[in-house]
Design a protein around this motif. Structure first.
Motif, PDB file in Angstrom:
ATOM      1  N   GLY A 149       7.899   1.956  -2.429  1.00 30.33           N
ATOM      2  CA  GLY A 149       8.252   3.119  -1.164  1.00 30.33           C
ATOM      3  C   GLY A 149       7.076   3.883  -0.773  1.00 30.33           C
ATOM      4  N   ILE A 150       6.265   4.370  -1.806  1.00 30.34           N
ATOM      5  CA  ILE A 150       5.327   5.215  -1.232  1.00 30.34           C
ATOM      6  C   ILE A 150       4.234   4.505  -0.476  1.00 30.34           C
ATOM      7  CG2 ILE A 150       3.213   6.698  -1.988  1.00 30.34           C
ATOM      8  CD1 ILE A 150       5.140   7.704  -4.379  1.00 30.34           C
ATOM      9  N   PHE A 151       4.007   3.216  -0.958  1.00 30.75           N
ATOM     10  CA  PHE A 151       2.925   2.439  -0.161  1.00 30.75           C
ATOM     11  C   PHE A 151       3.511   1.654   1.015  1.00 30.75           C
ATOM     12  CE2 PHE A 151       0.723   2.379  -4.315  1.00 30.75           C
ATOM     13  CZ  PHE A 151      -0.587   2.984  -3.656  1.00 30.75           C
ATOM     14  N   ALA A 152       4.731   1.145   0.950  1.00 27.76           N
ATOM     15  CA  ALA A 152       5.088   0.499   2.116  1.00 27.76           C
ATOM     16  C   ALA A 152       6.081   1.153   2.946  1.00 27.76           C
ATOM     17  CB  ALA A 152       6.099  -0.643   1.557  1.00 27.76           C
ATOM     18  N   ASP A 153       6.433   2.397   2.951  1.00 28.44           N
ATOM     19  CA  ASP A 153       7.387   3.096   3.787  1.00 28.44           C
ATOM     20  C   ASP A 153       6.941   4.495   4.391  1.00 28.44           C
ATOM     21  OD1 ASP A 153       9.595   3.940   5.234  1.00 28.44           O
ATOM     22  OD2 ASP A 153      10.919   3.991   3.454  1.00 28.44           O
ATOM     23  N   PRO A 154       5.680   4.281   4.972  1.00 27.96           N
ATOM     24  CA  PRO A 154       4.876   5.850   5.455  1.00 27.96           C
ATOM     25  C   PRO A 154       5.806   6.880   6.055  1.00 27.96           C
ATOM     26  CG  PRO A 154       4.312   3.738   6.984  1.00 27.96           C
ATOM     27  CD  PRO A 154       5.232   3.190   5.671  1.00 27.96           C
ATOM     28  N   GLN A 157       9.761   7.074   2.419  1.00 28.63           N
ATOM     29  CA  GLN A 157       9.351   7.715   0.943  1.00 28.63           C
ATOM     30  C   GLN A 157       7.798   8.258   0.966  1.00 28.63           C
ATOM     31  OE1 GLN A 157      11.538   7.668  -1.673  1.00 28.63           O
ATOM     32  NE2 GLN A 157      10.120   9.293  -2.137  1.00 28.63           N
ATOM     33  N   PHE A 158       6.880   7.857   1.820  1.00 26.39           N
ATOM     34  CA  PHE A 158       5.579   8.547   1.714  1.00 26.39           C
ATOM     35  C   PHE A 158       5.700   9.893   2.178  1.00 26.39           C
ATOM     36  CE2 PHE A 158       1.486   9.947   3.331  1.00 26.39           C
ATOM     37  CZ  PHE A 158       0.742   9.641   2.249  1.00 26.39           C
ATOM     38  N   ALA A 159       6.486  10.053   3.448  1.00 23.78           N
ATOM     39  CA  ALA A 159       6.776  11.405   3.943  1.00 23.78           C
ATOM     40  C   ALA A 159       7.415  12.487   3.011  1.00 23.78           C
ATOM     41  CB  ALA A 159       7.260  11.250   5.177  1.00 23.78           C
ATOM     42  N   ALA A 160       8.438  11.684   2.372  1.00 27.75           N
ATOM     43  CA  ALA A 160       9.343  12.476   1.330  1.00 27.75           C
ATOM     44  C   ALA A 160       8.547  12.904   0.307  1.00 27.75           C
ATOM     45  CB  ALA A 160      10.540  11.701   1.027  1.00 27.75           C
ATOM     46  N   SER A 161       7.621  12.175  -0.202  1.00 29.45           N
ATOM     47  CA  SER A 161       6.715  12.479  -1.478  1.00 29.45           C
ATOM     48  C   SER A 161       5.701  13.502  -1.060  1.00 29.45           C
ATOM     49  CB  SER A 161       6.130  11.183  -1.880  1.00 29.45           C
ATOM     50  OG  SER A 161       6.969  10.182  -2.214  1.00 29.45           O
ATOM     51  N   THR A 162       5.584  14.139   0.267  1.00 29.74           N
ATOM     52  CA  THR A 162       4.541  14.910   0.707  1.00 29.74           C
ATOM     53  C   THR A 162       4.474  16.278  -0.200  1.00 29.74           C
ATOM     54  OG1 THR A 162       4.762  14.252   2.990  1.00 29.74           O
ATOM     55  CG2 THR A 162       3.489  16.247   2.516  1.00 29.74           C
ATOM     56  N   PRO A 163       5.304  16.867  -0.849  1.00 24.99           N
ATOM     57  CA  PRO A 163       5.538  17.977  -1.763  1.00 24.99           C
ATOM     58  C   PRO A 163       4.685  17.667  -2.836  1.00 24.99           C
ATOM     59  CG  PRO A 163       7.659  17.789  -0.697  1.00 24.99           C
ATOM     60  CD  PRO A 163       7.188  16.588  -0.089  1.00 24.99           C
ATOM     61  N   ALA A 164       5.050  16.305  -3.513  1.00 23.60           N
ATOM     62  CA  ALA A 164       4.374  15.861  -4.574  1.00 23.60           C
ATOM     63  C   ALA A 164       2.875  15.749  -4.322  1.00 23.60           C
ATOM     64  CB  ALA A 164       4.652  14.551  -5.212  1.00 23.60           C
ATOM     65  N   LEU A 165       2.341  15.380  -3.111  1.00 24.53           N
ATOM     66  CA  LEU A 165       1.090  15.111  -2.740  1.00 24.53           C
ATOM     67  C   LEU A 165       0.451  16.636  -2.952  1.00 24.53           C
ATOM     68  CD1 LEU A 165       1.365  12.694  -0.061  1.00 24.53           C
ATOM     69  CD2 LEU A 165       0.329  12.240  -2.258  1.00 24.53           C
ATOM     70  N   THR A 262      16.614  13.671  -0.537  1.00 23.52           N
ATOM     71  CA  THR A 262      15.472  13.900   0.409  1.00 23.52           C
ATOM     72  C   THR A 262      14.102  13.754  -0.441  1.00 23.52           C
ATOM     73  OG1 THR A 262      15.247  16.273   0.332  1.00 23.52           O
ATOM     74  CG2 THR A 262      16.401  15.054   2.381  1.00 23.52           C
ATOM     75  N   ALA A 263      14.226  13.691  -1.829  1.00 20.27           N
ATOM     76  CA  ALA A 263      13.014  13.451  -2.378  1.00 20.27           C
ATOM     77  C   ALA A 263      12.786  12.172  -2.840  1.00 20.27           C
ATOM     78  CB  ALA A 263      13.052  14.588  -3.819  1.00 20.27           C
ATOM     79  N   SER A 264      13.808  11.510  -3.501  1.00 21.92           N
ATOM     80  CA  SER A 264      13.930   9.944  -3.798  1.00 21.92           C
ATOM     81  C   SER A 264      14.770   9.481  -2.646  1.00 21.92           C
ATOM     82  CB  SER A 264      14.279   9.499  -5.122  1.00 21.92           C
ATOM     83  OG  SER A 264      13.479  10.368  -5.916  1.00 21.92           O
ATOM     84  N   LEU A 265      14.376   8.948  -1.670  1.00 22.17           N
ATOM     85  CA  LEU A 265      15.237   8.191  -0.539  1.00 22.17           C
ATOM     86  C   LEU A 265      16.169   7.191  -1.326  1.00 22.17           C
ATOM     87  CD1 LEU A 265      13.293   8.081   2.615  1.00 22.17           C
ATOM     88  CD2 LEU A 265      14.369  10.132   1.645  1.00 22.17           C
TER      89      LEU A 265
END
Length: 310
Positions: A149-154, A157-165, A262-265
């Motif tokens: 999801g992080i790689f394929a869904d910018p 899931q990538f946007a949702a993972s911004t806090p973890a980044l 909103t953290a793990s879609l």
């Protein structure tokens, strides 16, 4: 480390009295704080970020009353468990729980994990299948689904993972613990469903999580798991982890996911069943965010007991 009132926070802040027993148990070279109630087949609860064992304080007595040995643990680096500088990789976290099940005198357990604890649950069931009788995951896609999801869904899931980044930044733990860990309450608010966040129990729960994150080294340790997850994407042991996780799960698995997470879609988590060859159920929870065990405790309790007994 001091809290917002200027007092020094230590591990005793998580040793809350109640209808349970606090113990310290050695497993996998680390001392873990566990809280248990009841007797019977073991149900082992794994909390997420930014929580600690208190995430399950409503579940422990209820699951114990239903005829189970209910055990909640502070994961490595959290609460009153040891906080070594290393060991926050997927392999070690899974070995911690496998060792803990044995150290508690059990041959197997039903594992219930939320968020980060759910990711650990997937990994334990994959790496140590004989020890996991049944698995319940809340707000936690299969690790390979999250990765995809992080790689394929910018935009998703990538946007949702911004806090973890942001957690990758050096010394970011000092940002988390500033002003009595005000950032922890903000994370809970951002990831929680609106009904729970606006409800009567939110502030008191956020206060407990803030205080526990102010225990010396707790914030650093909590971020190390996220740091490993991202660093491993480019490293050999991360590639090996992916290959091992591709082995289909032979553990009956129940996946509960908040429709407003909103953290793990939900769309990231939805494909997790492809990694399970045992009985598998997916349930989307309306109006619920990243913390189903707190936002819809009665519904989640009923599902846990149904799955543990079936």
């Amino acid at each position: 480390m001091t809290d917002q009132r200027g007092g020094v926070v230590d591990e005793s802040c998580v040793l809350t009295e109640g209808p349970w027993t606090h113990r310290f148990v050695g497993a996998n070279g680390t001392r873990f704080h566990v809280v248990e109630a009841g007797t019977g087949p073991m149900v082992l609860f794994l909390h997420g970020f930014p929580e600690h064992w208190w995430a399950w304080h409503q579940m422990l007595p209820a699951v114990a009353d239903a005829g189970f040995r209910a055990v909640a643990v502070d994961l490595r680096g959290y609460g009153a468990s040891d906080k070594p500088p290393r060991g926050y990789d997927g392999y070690t976290l899974a070995a911690d729980i496998a060792g803990l099940i044995r150290a508690l005198g059990e041959r197997s357990a039903t594992i219930v994990g939320s968020g980060v604890g759910g990711m650990v649950g997937w990994t334990v069931a994959s790496f140590h299948p004989p020890l996991v009788r049944r698995l319940v995951v809340l707000g936690a896609p299969h690790p390979l689904r999250l990765r995809a999801g992080i790689f394929a869904d910018p935009r998703g899931q990538f946007a949702a993972s911004t806090p973890a980044l942001k957690f990758q930044l050096p010394r970011y733990e000092h940002v988390l613990t500033r002003d009595g860990a005000a950032a922890i309450a903000e994370i809970l608010r951002r990831w929680g469903g609106p009904r729970w966040v606006a409800g009567p129990d939110f502030e008191a729960y956020a206060e407990r999580c803030r205080e526990a994150m102010c225990i010396p080294q707790a914030a650093f340790c909590a971020l190390e798991g996220y740091r490993w997850a991202f660093r491993s994407l480019l490293r050999l042991h991360g590639y090996r982890f992916v290959r091992l996780m591709q082995k289909p799960l032979a553990t009956p698995t129940l996946q509960l996911h908040g429709a407003l997470d909103t953290a793990s879609l939900p769309r990231t988590a939805l494909g997790s069943g492809r990694y399970v060859v045992a009985p598998y159920e997916w349930r989307l929870l309306d109006g619920v965010g990243h913390f189903p065990h707190l936002e819809a405790p009665e519904l989640v309790l009923g599902e846990i007991l149904r799955w543990a007994k079936s």
